[in-house]
Design a protein around this motif. Structure first.
Motif, PDB file in Angstrom:
ATOM      1  N   GLN A 207       0.809  -1.217  -0.066  1.00 41.76           N
ATOM      2  CA  GLN A 207      -0.058   0.155  -0.112  1.00 41.76           C
ATOM      3  C   GLN A 207       0.883   1.301  -0.039  1.00 41.76           C
ATOM      4  O   GLN A 207       0.558   2.249  -0.695  1.00 41.76           O
ATOM      5  CB  GLN A 207      -0.797   0.094   1.211  1.00 41.76           C
ATOM      6  N   ALA A 208       1.881   1.193   0.773  1.00 43.45           N
ATOM      7  CA  ALA A 208       2.833   2.156   0.802  1.00 43.45           C
ATOM      8  C   ALA A 208       3.565   2.672  -0.562  1.00 43.45           C
ATOM      9  O   ALA A 208       3.741   3.464  -0.744  1.00 43.45           O
ATOM     10  CB  ALA A 208       4.074   2.210   1.796  1.00 43.45           C
ATOM     11  N   LYS A 209       3.837   1.479  -1.337  1.00 49.86           N
ATOM     12  CA  LYS A 209       4.399   1.595  -2.510  1.00 49.86           C
ATOM     13  C   LYS A 209       3.651   2.149  -3.664  1.00 49.86           C
ATOM     14  O   LYS A 209       3.765   3.058  -4.311  1.00 49.86           O
ATOM     15  CB  LYS A 209       5.000   0.043  -3.050  1.00 49.86           C
ATOM     16  N   LEU A 210       2.221   1.681  -3.446  1.00 48.12           N
ATOM     17  CA  LEU A 210       1.238   2.209  -4.402  1.00 48.12           C
ATOM     18  C   LEU A 210       1.015   3.718  -4.196  1.00 48.12           C
ATOM     19  O   LEU A 210       1.038   4.682  -4.936  1.00 48.12           O
ATOM     20  CB  LEU A 210      -0.152   1.531  -4.078  1.00 48.12           C
ATOM     21  N   ALA A 211       1.092   4.043  -2.733  1.00 52.39           N
ATOM     22  CA  ALA A 211       0.993   5.587  -2.369  1.00 52.39           C
ATOM     23  C   ALA A 211       1.996   6.197  -2.647  1.00 52.39           C
ATOM     24  O   ALA A 211       1.753   7.468  -3.181  1.00 52.39           O
ATOM     25  CB  ALA A 211       0.735   5.800  -0.844  1.00 52.39           C
TER      26      ALA A 211
ATOM     27  N   LEU B 256       4.246  10.766  -6.169  1.00 50.14           N
ATOM     28  CA  LEU B 256       5.551  11.158  -6.923  1.00 50.14           C
ATOM     29  C   LEU B 256       4.789  11.830  -8.101  1.00 50.14           C
ATOM     30  O   LEU B 256       5.350  12.948  -8.637  1.00 50.14           O
ATOM     31  CB  LEU B 256       6.399   9.996  -7.409  1.00 50.14           C
ATOM     32  N   ARG B 257       4.079  11.335  -8.799  1.00 53.02           N
ATOM     33  CA  ARG B 257       3.077  12.004 -10.050  1.00 53.02           C
ATOM     34  C   ARG B 257       2.483  13.273  -9.309  1.00 53.02           C
ATOM     35  O   ARG B 257       2.482  14.367 -10.298  1.00 53.02           O
ATOM     36  CB  ARG B 257       2.137  11.030 -10.387  1.00 53.02           C
ATOM     37  N   TYR B 258       1.945  13.274  -8.073  1.00 58.18           N
ATOM     38  CA  TYR B 258       1.390  14.616  -7.724  1.00 58.18           C
ATOM     39  C   TYR B 258       2.343  15.756  -7.621  1.00 58.18           C
ATOM     40  O   TYR B 258       2.325  16.863  -7.956  1.00 58.18           O
ATOM     41  CB  TYR B 258       0.712  14.303  -6.588  1.00 58.18           C
ATOM     42  N   ARG B 259       3.355  15.166  -7.115  1.00 60.29           N
ATOM     43  CA  ARG B 259       4.675  16.205  -6.861  1.00 60.29           C
ATOM     44  C   ARG B 259       5.215  16.728  -8.383  1.00 60.29           C
ATOM     45  O   ARG B 259       5.344  18.011  -8.236  1.00 60.29           O
ATOM     46  CB  ARG B 259       5.897  15.426  -6.167  1.00 60.29           C
TER      47      ARG B 259
ATOM     48  N   LEU C 181      -5.520   9.191 -12.822  1.00 61.90           N
ATOM     49  CA  LEU C 181      -5.398   8.187 -12.284  1.00 61.90           C
ATOM     50  C   LEU C 181      -5.609   6.651 -12.751  1.00 61.90           C
ATOM     51  O   LEU C 181      -6.928   6.713 -13.345  1.00 61.90           O
ATOM     52  CB  LEU C 181      -5.901   7.931 -10.752  1.00 61.90           C
ATOM     53  N   VAL C 182      -4.904   5.598 -12.852  1.00 57.77           N
ATOM     54  CA  VAL C 182      -5.371   4.520 -13.807  1.00 57.77           C
ATOM     55  C   VAL C 182      -6.015   3.632 -13.369  1.00 57.77           C
ATOM     56  O   VAL C 182      -6.807   3.041 -14.198  1.00 57.77           O
ATOM     57  CB  VAL C 182      -3.920   3.767 -14.290  1.00 57.77           C
ATOM     58  N   ASN C 183      -6.345   3.442 -12.005  1.00 56.72           N
ATOM     59  CA  ASN C 183      -7.348   2.348 -11.428  1.00 56.72           C
ATOM     60  C   ASN C 183      -7.997   2.675 -10.080  1.00 56.72           C
ATOM     61  O   ASN C 183      -7.572   3.854  -9.582  1.00 56.72           O
ATOM     62  CB  ASN C 183      -6.664   1.021 -11.638  1.00 56.72           C
ATOM     63  N   LYS C 184      -8.928   1.923  -9.754  1.00 55.72           N
ATOM     64  CA  LYS C 184      -9.612   2.222  -8.716  1.00 55.72           C
ATOM     65  C   LYS C 184      -8.953   2.160  -7.328  1.00 55.72           C
ATOM     66  O   LYS C 184      -9.041   2.826  -6.630  1.00 55.72           O
ATOM     67  CB  LYS C 184     -10.737   1.115  -8.470  1.00 55.72           C
ATOM     68  N   ASP C 185      -7.769   1.323  -7.345  1.00 55.41           N
ATOM     69  CA  ASP C 185      -6.760   1.270  -6.022  1.00 55.41           C
ATOM     70  C   ASP C 185      -6.095   2.740  -6.088  1.00 55.41           C
ATOM     71  O   ASP C 185      -6.102   3.184  -4.965  1.00 55.41           O
ATOM     72  CB  ASP C 185      -5.702   0.299  -6.379  1.00 55.41           C
ATOM     73  N   GLU C 186      -5.664   3.381  -7.222  1.00 55.77           N
ATOM     74  CA  GLU C 186      -5.122   4.697  -7.080  1.00 55.77           C
ATOM     75  C   GLU C 186      -5.900   5.756  -6.645  1.00 55.77           C
ATOM     76  O   GLU C 186      -5.874   6.668  -5.927  1.00 55.77           O
ATOM     77  CB  GLU C 186      -4.622   4.819  -8.520  1.00 55.77           C
TER      78      GLU C 186
END
Length: 368
Positions: free
Chosen positions: A159-163, A168-171, A185-190
């Motif tokens: 979960q931390a890796k996904l976050a 990083l994309r937001y930054r 955002l590419v999927n529901k998890d994101e």
């Protein structure tokens, strides 16, 4: 369902005038910065033409009850708010608590109304607010990145890796002066992950161009500049002449207001269009109950199933939900009422998995 839209903008762009038109609560509207310090909250009736028609058909004893939406008038922002300048900290805290943003931009020239920066430029005004919100978001993102990097390295936390990937994309976007909502955002998890960051520039936004009377119908060059600037933001642009709207609000009867609108070439007031758009921005929908006792509109969040909508009326309805009887509004009006729809086979019985649609006329059966 206390979801709120916050009205934001630089001082003296017409926020409080607009808020006064939207609600009966009179915000102190003065020609100087920071006349709004504590946010004014208005509970505003959502205009819905369907209620008028249902009222005529059912002639209910207790009358017609519309639904409402909450609009908050937030203090004017100035440069440096992200560092706490002006009323910056208060502004950012208030905006964080709202669910969507109505961003008012001054698109009229009037030497009698001072502009905090000395000239009218809606794109510069938009950029000032965007920059302050982006700087605050960048602060949030940097802090979250540090935490996630530690968690991802320490325990291989998925979960931390996904976050971390999303952060990083937001930054990157925020560092380039782009709002967080421009990041795909590419999927529901994101998507679920992004919601946990509570970024200010990720909130849904609508831009309201405050124009003068001459531009009330078709806008002006300022409005076109705004439309061009926000075309990649997936944001609606609405043209409203707040000064005219305040004059309309002073008129006593519905007929007088309609005559005034026709005289200036409008079919519907800007305020009505704005309220409907704010309701949609919050992803809110309406189901209806209609009978001889009352006709009423009820607010639900897009994606609600029948039991959740039953719970909007009363929690017992959701706990003991058995089934829902549903009539489509168009059928109800065309056939003339519930008994006629029942006889024509236009009343459907729906179970727990039924996704409620906007405008459904519903009757819930429950057992507690």
């Amino acid at each position: 369902m206390a979801l709120q839209c916050g009205i934001v903008g630089l001082p003296n762009v017409g926020k409080s005038t607009l808020f006064n038109c939207l609600s009966n609560a009179k915000a102190q509207s003065a020609n100087f910065p920071f006349c709004t310090i504590e946010p004014n909250v208005g509970v505003i009736t959502v205009p819905d033409e369907r209620l008028i028609k249902l009222g005529e058909l059912c002639n209910p004893e207790r009358g017609v009850i519309p639904t409402t939406v909450e609009i908050v008038d937030i203090a004017g922002l100035v440069k440096g708010a992200s560092k706490g300048d002006g009323l910056g900290n208060k502004f950012l805290a208030n905006i964080r608590e709202t669910d969507a943003i109505i961003h008012v931009l001054r698109c009229f020239d009037d030497p009698n109304v001072i502009h905090v920066d000395g000239s009218v430029d809606p794109l510069r005004d938009k950029e000032i607010i965007d920059t302050e919100l982006q700087l605050k978001d960048l602060e949030t993102v940097e802090s979250r990145i540090q935490k996630c990097e530690k968690a991802a390295k320490a325990g291989g936390d998925k979960q931390a890796k996904l976050a971390l990937e999303v952060l990083l994309r937001y930054r990157e976007a925020l560092s380039q002066g782009l709002n967080a909502r421009t990041v795909e955002l590419v999927n529901k998890d994101e998507e679920a992950c992004a919601k946990d960051f509570f970024l200010l520039t990720n909130k849904p936004v609508m831009y309201v161009c405050n124009v003068d009377e001459t531009a009330a119908v078709s806008g002006n060059a300022y409005v076109e500049q705004v439309r061009e600037a926000v075309k990649n933001e997936n944001a609606q642009v609405i043209v409203v002449a707040a000064k005219i709207e305040s004059e309309i609000a002073e008129l006593e009867t519905y007929e007088e207001r309609q005559m005034f609108l026709e005289e200036i070439g409008l079919q519907e007031s800007g305020v009505n269009r704005l309220i409907k758009a704010a309701y949609a921005l919050l992803e809110l929908r309406t189901f209806l109950t209609a009978g001889s006792d009352e006709v009423r509109a009820w607010t639900f969040k897009s994606g609600y199933k029948a039991p959740q909508c039953a719970g909007v009326i009363h929690s017992d309805f959701e706990k003991g939900f058995i089934r829902a009887e549903v009539i489509k509004y168009e059928d109800f009006v065309a056939l003339g009422g519930e008994s006629q729809c029942r006889a024509a086979g236009k009343l459907s019985t729906e179970g727990k998995e039924y996704l409620v649609q906007d405008g459904d006329i519903m009757h819930f059966l429950f057992n507690v």
